[in-house]
Design an enzyme around this catalytic site. Structure first.
Site, short mmCIF file in Angstrom:
data_model
loop_
_atom_site.label_atom_id
_atom_site.label_comp_id
_atom_site.label_asym_id
_atom_site.label_seq_id
_atom_site.Cartn_x
_atom_site.Cartn_y
_atom_site.Cartn_z
N GLU A 91 0.81 -1.20 0.00
CA GLU A 91 0.00 0.00 0.00
C GLU A 91 0.85 1.26 0.00
OE1 GLU A 91 -4.10 -1.54 1.94
OE2 GLU A 91 -2.56 -0.97 3.36
N CYS A 104 3.44 8.42 1.29
CA CYS A 104 3.95 7.44 2.26
C CYS A 104 4.17 6.12 1.52
CB CYS A 104 2.93 7.29 3.39
SG CYS A 104 3.41 6.07 4.61
N CYS A 111 6.41 -7.29 7.08
CA CYS A 111 7.51 -6.80 7.91
C CYS A 111 7.86 -7.90 8.89
CB CYS A 111 7.09 -5.54 8.68
SG CYS A 111 8.46 -4.79 9.59
N CYS A 115 6.30 -5.50 15.69
CA CYS A 115 5.96 -4.53 16.72
C CYS A 115 4.52 -4.78 17.15
CB CYS A 115 6.14 -3.10 16.22
SG CYS A 115 7.86 -2.75 15.78
N CYS A 118 1.32 -2.93 15.42
CA CYS A 118 1.36 -2.62 13.99
C CYS A 118 0.71 -3.73 13.16
CB CYS A 118 2.81 -2.42 13.55
SG CYS A 118 2.98 -2.10 11.79
N SER A 222 11.16 5.30 15.44
CA SER A 222 9.97 4.84 16.15
C SER A 222 10.38 4.44 17.56
CB SER A 222 9.37 3.65 15.41
OG SER A 222 8.88 4.09 14.16
N LEU A 223 10.12 5.30 18.51
CA LEU A 223 10.62 5.08 19.87
C LEU A 223 9.61 4.30 20.72
CD1 LEU A 223 13.23 5.91 21.37
CD2 LEU A 223 11.87 7.72 22.43
N CYS A 342 -1.49 5.41 9.95
CA CYS A 342 -0.28 4.72 10.37
C CYS A 342 -0.60 3.38 11.00
CB CYS A 342 0.46 5.51 11.44
SG CYS A 342 0.77 7.18 10.99
N1 SAH Z 1 9.24 0.25 10.05
C1 SAH Z 1 9.34 1.67 10.10
C2 SAH Z 1 8.36 2.40 9.24
C3 SAH Z 1 6.92 1.93 9.19
S1 SAH Z 1 5.77 2.38 10.41
C4 SAH Z 1 9.27 2.15 11.51
O1 SAH Z 1 9.10 1.34 12.41
O2 SAH Z 1 9.44 3.34 11.75
C5 SAH Z 1 5.51 4.10 10.42
C6 SAH Z 1 5.10 4.58 11.82
O3 SAH Z 1 3.76 4.16 12.17
C7 SAH Z 1 6.02 4.02 12.90
O4 SAH Z 1 6.35 5.00 13.82
C8 SAH Z 1 5.14 2.97 13.51
O5 SAH Z 1 5.57 2.64 14.79
C9 SAH Z 1 3.79 3.64 13.48
N2 SAH Z 1 2.68 2.70 13.69
C10 SAH Z 1 2.66 1.38 13.44
N3 SAH Z 1 1.47 0.86 13.78
C11 SAH Z 1 0.71 1.87 14.24
C12 SAH Z 1 -0.64 1.96 14.71
N4 SAH Z 1 -1.43 0.90 14.74
N5 SAH Z 1 -1.10 3.17 15.08
C13 SAH Z 1 -0.30 4.25 15.01
N6 SAH Z 1 0.97 4.23 14.58
C14 SAH Z 1 1.46 3.05 14.20
#
Ligand code: SAH
Length: 363
Positions: A91, A104, A111, A115, A118, A222-223, A342
């Site tokens: 996407e 984006c 992936c 996490c 996600c 992404s912290l 996101c």
């Molecule tokens: N793998 C990369 C980029 C993809 S995610 C990363 O981890 O940064 C882009 C952003 O969306 C990241 O900060 C991720 O943590 C956040 N994200 C993932 N799932 C989410 C959710 N369900 N709600 C809000 N943000 C989310």
């Protein structure tokens, strides 16, 4: 097999043409046609010699991933599901704002990093996208938006900013991502400034160092947690690259970065990482790292078992960071009614569970 010219950045296109006995200026002409004009038909590239056009028609193509589905949300956000073969799809999301348009982009099919919050991670990992599939999302979006009459924001192209925040972990697909970045920055291709291209990573430390050397663009990390115990749970790669190492890599990155701060993304999860004490801990952690915070209200997906922090909690959390002098924004939720927000990008992933191979390669 036709050679897909979207796979080539300036260097590799020049090298490929040289093998065919062509001069370097031909590469410059071709890059302009392909990426600036968005032309895929060699016959229409009128300033290219007949002989070269004939060779290209026989041996090459300009092929971006094909559109499977388009959804447009009430706020103008577009989500495209693109076919990357073998039943897989990724996407891409376009977010229009006044004076700019942000695309984006996805970098992997699925992936491997799992996490907890996600949707992409839930799907498992299938494979890395190739250069043509990564840059093809930008190529395709500019063409599509021009056709649909979206006012070009700059230089005749609708996309002014790119964020590698779609499906996948960009730094786990390092070489292809860097070639795609080169094209995004190349004046003969998209000519975006380094500040308008952002790589978002969950924190693969050695790859952050490599990116600093290979192609420093804006960096978002992404912290999501203020300490290792919680981050180990939410972002499992933290067990390999804990916070102290990650923040040290961020400081090193700043020596070469186009911006003088790192953006930290922090997903706001109700009762998990959103207490005042978490915010105060972040303030302590960030003493040595020039940064901005981007709070992302959690976007739910089926079966996540997690909830979004209430708006008042997010405001209070932001307040603590800002009181300590950290510039903090809260990400507006765009396109959530079409699952384009996101963490909601799921595409279609046939999981072959190559997770472990993949994670090992990323190191
Ligand atoms: N793998 C990369 C980029 C993809 S995610 C990363 O981890 O940064 C882009 C952003 O969306 C990241 O900060 C991720 O943590 C956040 N994200 C993932 N799932 C989410 C959710 N369900 N709600 C809000 N943000 C989310």
């Amino acid at each position: 097999m036709l050679v897909n010219l979207l796979d080539f950045d300036a260097g590799s296109l020049t090298a490929w043409l040289a093998q065919e006995g062509e001069e370097p200026f031909r590469a410059r002409q071709l890059l302009r046609w392909i990426h600036q004009v968005g032309e895929a038909d060699f016959e229409r590239m009128t300033d290219i010699s007949k002989g070269l056009r004939a060779m290209l028609m026989e041996e090459a193509c300009v092929a971006a991933p094909k559109l499977l589905r388009e959804e447009v949300s009430g706020d103008g956000t577009c989500k495209w599901l693109l076919d990357v073969g073998a039943g897989n799809a990724v996407e891409t999301v376009f977010i229009p704002e006044t004076g700019r348009g942000t695309l984006c982009i996805s970098t992997q099919v699925g992936c491997a990093l799992e996490c907890a919050f996600c949707a992409t991670g839930r799907q498992g990992f299938n494979r890395n996208l190739g250069v043509a599939e990564i840059v093809g999302q930008l190529w395709w979006a500019n063409r599509r938006l021009a056709q649909s009459g979206v006012a070009p924001a700059q230089d005749g192209r609708a996309v002014t900013n790119v964020v590698l925040m779609g499906m996948g972990e960009p730094l786990a697909n390092f070489d292809n991502v860097v070639s795609a970045l080169h094209l995004m920055l190349d004046d003969l291709a998209y000519g975006l400034s380094r500040r308008r291209v952002t790589v978002s990573t969950c924190g693969i430390v050695p790859a952050i160092d490599r990116l600093r050397e290979a192609c420093p663009v804006a960096l978002a990390v992404s912290l999501h947690a203020p300490d290792d115990a919680l981050r180990d749970q939410l972002v499992p790669i933290n067990r390999k690259y804990p916070l102290a190492d990650l923040l040290a890599a961020c400081r090193r990155y700043l020596e070469r970065a186009p911006r003088d701060f790192i953006t930290f993304e922090y997903v706001m999860l109700d009762g998990v990482n959103d207490a005042d004490a978490d915010a105060r801990e972040l303030v302590r952690l960030m003493r040595e790292v020039p940064c901005k915070f981007n709070l992302i209200p959690f976007n739910p997906f089926p079966g996540s078992g997690l909830r979004r922090s209430p708006p008042e909690r997010i405001r209070q959390f932001a307040h603590i960071l800002m009181d300590a002098g950290i510039i903090t924004t809260t990400r507006k939720t765009r396109g959530d009614e079409i699952d384009a927000a996101c963490g909601q990008l799921a595409g279609q992933v046939k999981d072959r569970s190559r997770r472990h191979i993949h994670v090992a390669r990323a190191a």
